[in-house]
Design a protein around this motif. Structure first.
Motif, PDB file in Angstrom:
ATOM      1  N   ALA A 128      38.676  49.706  23.472  1.00  0.00           N
ATOM      2  CA  ALA A 128      37.913  49.038  24.525  1.00  0.00           C
ATOM      3  C   ALA A 128      36.461  49.105  24.066  1.00  0.00           C
ATOM      4  O   ALA A 128      35.746  50.061  24.356  1.00  0.00           O
ATOM      5  CB  ALA A 128      38.108  49.720  25.876  1.00  0.00           C
ATOM      6  N   ILE A 129      36.062  48.094  23.322  1.00  0.00           N
ATOM      7  CA  ILE A 129      34.793  48.132  22.595  1.00  0.00           C
ATOM      8  C   ILE A 129      33.840  47.066  23.136  1.00  0.00           C
ATOM      9  O   ILE A 129      34.258  45.934  23.416  1.00  0.00           O
ATOM     10  CB  ILE A 129      35.024  47.906  21.091  1.00  0.00           C
ATOM     11  N   GLY A 130      32.581  47.418  23.278  1.00  0.00           N
ATOM     12  CA  GLY A 130      31.571  46.449  23.676  1.00  0.00           C
ATOM     13  C   GLY A 130      31.916  45.761  24.985  1.00  0.00           C
ATOM     14  O   GLY A 130      31.991  46.391  26.040  1.00  0.00           O
ATOM     15  N   ALA A 131      32.134  44.453  24.918  1.00  0.00           N
ATOM     16  CA  ALA A 131      32.500  43.700  26.116  1.00  0.00           C
ATOM     17  C   ALA A 131      33.796  44.228  26.723  1.00  0.00           C
ATOM     18  O   ALA A 131      33.993  44.161  27.940  1.00  0.00           O
ATOM     19  CB  ALA A 131      32.639  42.218  25.778  1.00  0.00           C
ATOM     20  N   GLY A 132      34.689  44.773  25.889  1.00  0.00           N
ATOM     21  CA  GLY A 132      35.910  45.373  26.410  1.00  0.00           C
ATOM     22  C   GLY A 132      35.621  46.619  27.222  1.00  0.00           C
ATOM     23  O   GLY A 132      36.211  46.844  28.284  1.00  0.00           O
ATOM     24  N   PHE A 133      34.700  47.445  26.735  1.00  0.00           N
ATOM     25  CA  PHE A 133      34.267  48.635  27.465  1.00  0.00           C
ATOM     26  C   PHE A 133      33.615  48.217  28.782  1.00  0.00           C
ATOM     27  O   PHE A 133      33.902  48.758  29.849  1.00  0.00           O
ATOM     28  CB  PHE A 133      33.286  49.410  26.590  1.00  0.00           C
ATOM     29  N   GLN A 134      32.753  47.204  28.726  1.00  0.00           N
ATOM     30  CA  GLN A 134      32.064  46.764  29.938  1.00  0.00           C
ATOM     31  C   GLN A 134      33.030  46.160  30.950  1.00  0.00           C
ATOM     32  O   GLN A 134      32.842  46.301  32.168  1.00  0.00           O
ATOM     33  CB  GLN A 134      30.962  45.769  29.579  1.00  0.00           C
ATOM     34  N   LEU A 135      34.076  45.507  30.481  1.00  0.00           N
ATOM     35  CA  LEU A 135      35.064  44.956  31.401  1.00  0.00           C
ATOM     36  C   LEU A 135      35.835  46.074  32.094  1.00  0.00           C
ATOM     37  O   LEU A 135      36.116  45.997  33.296  1.00  0.00           O
ATOM     38  CB  LEU A 135      36.022  44.021  30.657  1.00  0.00           C
ATOM     39  N   ALA A 136      36.179  47.120  31.356  1.00  0.00           N
ATOM     40  CA  ALA A 136      36.823  48.278  31.986  1.00  0.00           C
ATOM     41  C   ALA A 136      35.890  48.925  33.004  1.00  0.00           C
ATOM     42  O   ALA A 136      36.315  49.347  34.082  1.00  0.00           O
ATOM     43  CB  ALA A 136      37.240  49.286  30.921  1.00  0.00           C
ATOM     44  N   LEU A 137      34.594  49.006  32.666  1.00  0.00           N
ATOM     45  CA  LEU A 137      33.611  49.590  33.580  1.00  0.00           C
ATOM     46  C   LEU A 137      33.396  48.722  34.815  1.00  0.00           C
ATOM     47  O   LEU A 137      32.946  49.223  35.855  1.00  0.00           O
ATOM     48  CB  LEU A 137      32.275  49.780  32.859  1.00  0.00           C
ATOM     49  N   ALA A 138      33.689  47.432  34.721  1.00  0.00           N
ATOM     50  CA  ALA A 138      33.524  46.545  35.867  1.00  0.00           C
ATOM     51  C   ALA A 138      34.485  46.893  36.990  1.00  0.00           C
ATOM     52  O   ALA A 138      34.209  46.586  38.164  1.00  0.00           O
ATOM     53  CB  ALA A 138      33.733  45.090  35.438  1.00  0.00           C
ATOM     54  N   CYS A 139      35.601  47.522  36.651  1.00  0.00           N
ATOM     55  CA  CYS A 139      36.604  47.862  37.660  1.00  0.00           C
ATOM     56  C   CYS A 139      36.233  49.147  38.393  1.00  0.00           C
ATOM     57  O   CYS A 139      35.479  49.980  37.894  1.00  0.00           O
ATOM     58  CB  CYS A 139      37.971  48.009  36.993  1.00  0.00           C
ATOM     59  N   ASP A 140      36.809  49.305  39.576  1.00  0.00           N
ATOM     60  CA  ASP A 140      36.541  50.497  40.374  1.00  0.00           C
ATOM     61  C   ASP A 140      37.149  51.747  39.739  1.00  0.00           C
ATOM     62  O   ASP A 140      36.543  52.823  39.773  1.00  0.00           O
ATOM     63  CB  ASP A 140      37.129  50.330  41.780  1.00  0.00           C
ATOM     64  N   LEU A 141      38.338  51.604  39.180  1.00  0.00           N
ATOM     65  CA  LEU A 141      39.098  52.739  38.667  1.00  0.00           C
ATOM     66  C   LEU A 141      39.638  52.409  37.283  1.00  0.00           C
ATOM     67  O   LEU A 141      39.871  51.235  36.964  1.00  0.00           O
ATOM     68  CB  LEU A 141      40.270  53.074  39.601  1.00  0.00           C
ATOM     69  N   ARG A 142      39.852  53.448  36.482  1.00  0.00           N
ATOM     70  CA  ARG A 142      40.392  53.260  35.143  1.00  0.00           C
ATOM     71  C   ARG A 142      41.531  54.253  34.885  1.00  0.00           C
ATOM     72  O   ARG A 142      41.327  55.474  34.965  1.00  0.00           O
ATOM     73  CB  ARG A 142      39.291  53.470  34.082  1.00  0.00           C
ATOM     74  N   VAL A 143      42.704  53.716  34.593  1.00  0.00           N
ATOM     75  CA  VAL A 143      43.834  54.511  34.125  1.00  0.00           C
ATOM     76  C   VAL A 143      43.936  54.267  32.634  1.00  0.00           C
ATOM     77  O   VAL A 143      44.012  53.118  32.192  1.00  0.00           O
ATOM     78  CB  VAL A 143      45.143  54.104  34.829  1.00  0.00           C
ATOM     79  N   CYS A 144      43.911  55.330  31.836  1.00  0.00           N
ATOM     80  CA  CYS A 144      43.820  55.173  30.385  1.00  0.00           C
ATOM     81  C   CYS A 144      45.016  55.788  29.678  1.00  0.00           C
ATOM     82  O   CYS A 144      45.537  56.825  30.100  1.00  0.00           O
ATOM     83  CB  CYS A 144      42.545  55.827  29.861  1.00  0.00           C
ATOM     84  N   ALA A 145      45.403  55.138  28.591  1.00  0.00           N
ATOM     85  CA  ALA A 145      46.410  55.709  27.703  1.00  0.00           C
ATOM     86  C   ALA A 145      45.758  56.787  26.842  1.00  0.00           C
ATOM     87  O   ALA A 145      44.543  56.803  26.653  1.00  0.00           O
ATOM     88  CB  ALA A 145      47.012  54.623  26.825  1.00  0.00           C
ATOM     89  N   ASP A 146      46.583  57.670  26.330  1.00  0.00           N
ATOM     90  CA  ASP A 146      46.044  58.772  25.539  1.00  0.00           C
ATOM     91  C   ASP A 146      45.523  58.336  24.171  1.00  0.00           C
ATOM     92  O   ASP A 146      44.945  59.143  23.438  1.00  0.00           O
ATOM     93  CB  ASP A 146      47.073  59.900  25.384  1.00  0.00           C
ATOM     94  N   ASP A 147      45.697  57.049  23.825  1.00  0.00           N
ATOM     95  CA  ASP A 147      45.137  56.537  22.572  1.00  0.00           C
ATOM     96  C   ASP A 147      43.858  55.730  22.791  1.00  0.00           C
ATOM     97  O   ASP A 147      43.374  55.063  21.876  1.00  0.00           O
ATOM     98  CB  ASP A 147      46.171  55.684  21.834  1.00  0.00           C
ATOM     99  N   VAL A 148      43.288  55.792  23.986  1.00  0.00           N
ATOM    100  CA  VAL A 148      42.129  54.955  24.306  1.00  0.00           C
ATOM    101  C   VAL A 148      40.928  55.336  23.441  1.00  0.00           C
ATOM    102  O   VAL A 148      40.714  56.517  23.110  1.00  0.00           O
ATOM    103  CB  VAL A 148      41.769  55.058  25.804  1.00  0.00           C
ATOM    104  N   GLN A 149      40.151  54.323  23.064  1.00  0.00           N
ATOM    105  CA  GLN A 149      38.917  54.529  22.311  1.00  0.00           C
ATOM    106  C   GLN A 149      37.842  53.593  22.878  1.00  0.00           C
ATOM    107  O   GLN A 149      37.843  52.400  22.594  1.00  0.00           O
ATOM    108  CB  GLN A 149      39.130  54.232  20.825  1.00  0.00           C
ATOM    109  N   PHE A 150      36.961  54.160  23.691  1.00  0.00           N
ATOM    110  CA  PHE A 150      35.836  53.403  24.224  1.00  0.00           C
ATOM    111  C   PHE A 150      34.670  53.454  23.236  1.00  0.00           C
ATOM    112  O   PHE A 150      34.414  54.488  22.619  1.00  0.00           O
ATOM    113  CB  PHE A 150      35.351  54.012  25.545  1.00  0.00           C
ATOM    114  N   ALA A 151      33.933  52.352  23.139  1.00  0.00           N
ATOM    115  CA  ALA A 151      32.702  52.360  22.345  1.00  0.00           C
ATOM    116  C   ALA A 151      31.805  51.224  22.814  1.00  0.00           C
ATOM    117  O   ALA A 151      32.286  50.129  23.117  1.00  0.00           O
ATOM    118  CB  ALA A 151      32.985  52.217  20.854  1.00  0.00           C
TER     119      ALA A 151
END
Length: 265
Positions: A128-151
């Motif tokens: 979840a990189i750049g715009a992908g990270f920001q799209l996840a942040l746009a949501c109220d809540l985040r459920v993540c897989a154990d392989d998630v990589q934010f940047a």
């Protein structure tokens, strides 16, 4: 068993609503490109928000394939850009007003997830990189897989995060950590994401969709108006003094009591 209905399927975005009408799912559907984003995809996300039926209470956001979203499609940084779209170089050469309006139109894809009448959940796996990270942040809540990589890689490219992600990032992890994450462009993995509040929950990759669905079901258990009022109170809390927040709580509770007593308008 209820059957989902597809309301939109275009430019790498699919919107479905379950048979109850209460849960919508927005799927990023460009797995071959790790759900890389483009202006056309952003317009489709904006359209998805506008097409939500009034019955929808929870919106799930997910990405097909191994990654949630690898960020902006690299084609955006080429001189020709995307077919039928102004390139970033063309935008930079335009007027301040035109550039501001274009970025504002991009941001629309990232704003509607925080509407007070909805609760939005991002189910995030892989990158979840750049715009992908920001799209996840746009949501109220985040459920993540154990392989998630934010940047947040924008700063490393000489840009800034401009799709609405800076405020929620600071709200979640604090200014100092947010600055360090953005300025270094480093990866934030699952353990740190959960520890710092970026992730509400971390689960094994093969349990991600089920965990997000379970959270959606739990959110539907409370009466809709009570959830709407509570979300509004919490969203506005940071901008109020303690006394102002108590006033807001009293007003919200009065509305709920009158509604429960059958005295609402």
């Amino acid at each position: 068993m209820t059957v989902s209905k597809t309301l939109l399927d275009q430019n790498g975005v699919r919107l479905t609503v379950d048979g109850t009408g209460a849960v919508a799912t927005v799927t990023l559907d460009r797995p071959a490109k790790r759900n890389a984003q483009s202006p056309a995809l952003w317009r489709a996300l904006t359209a998805a928000g506008r097409q939500l039926p009034g019955s929808v209470r929870v919106v799930l956001l997910r990405g097909e394939g191994k990654s949630f979203s690898a960020g902006l499609d690299r084609q955006a940084f080429t001189p020709e850009g995307f077919d039928g779209e102004p390139s970033f170089l063309d935008l930079a050469r335009g007027s301040d007003e035109a550039l501001d309006a274009e970025i504002a139109s991009y941001q629309e894809a990232f704003t509607w997830w925080r509407r007070t009448d909805l609760v939005s959940i991002a189910a995030v796996q892989g990158h979840a990189i750049g715009a992908g990270f920001q799209l996840a942040l746009a949501c109220d809540l985040r459920v993540c897989a154990d392989d998630v990589q934010f940047a947040m890689r924008e700063t490393s490219l000489g840009l800034v995060p401009d799709l609405g992600g800076t405020q929620p990032l600071v709200e979640l992890v604090g200014y100092a950590r947010a600055l360090e994450i953005c300025a270094t462009g480093r990866f934030v993995h699952a353990e740190e994401a959960e520890r710092t509040g970026l992730a509400n929950l971390v689960v094994p990759r093969d349990e991600l969709d089920a965990a997000a669905a379970d959270l959606a079901a739990a959110l539907l258990a409370a009466p809709r108006d009570a959830v709407v009022e509570t979300k509004a109170l919490l969203r506005g809390a940071a901008g109020r003094t303690y006394d102002q927040q108590r006033v807001a709580e009293r007003a919200a509770q009065a509305r709920r009591l009158r509604d429960l007593a059958g005295m609402g308008e």
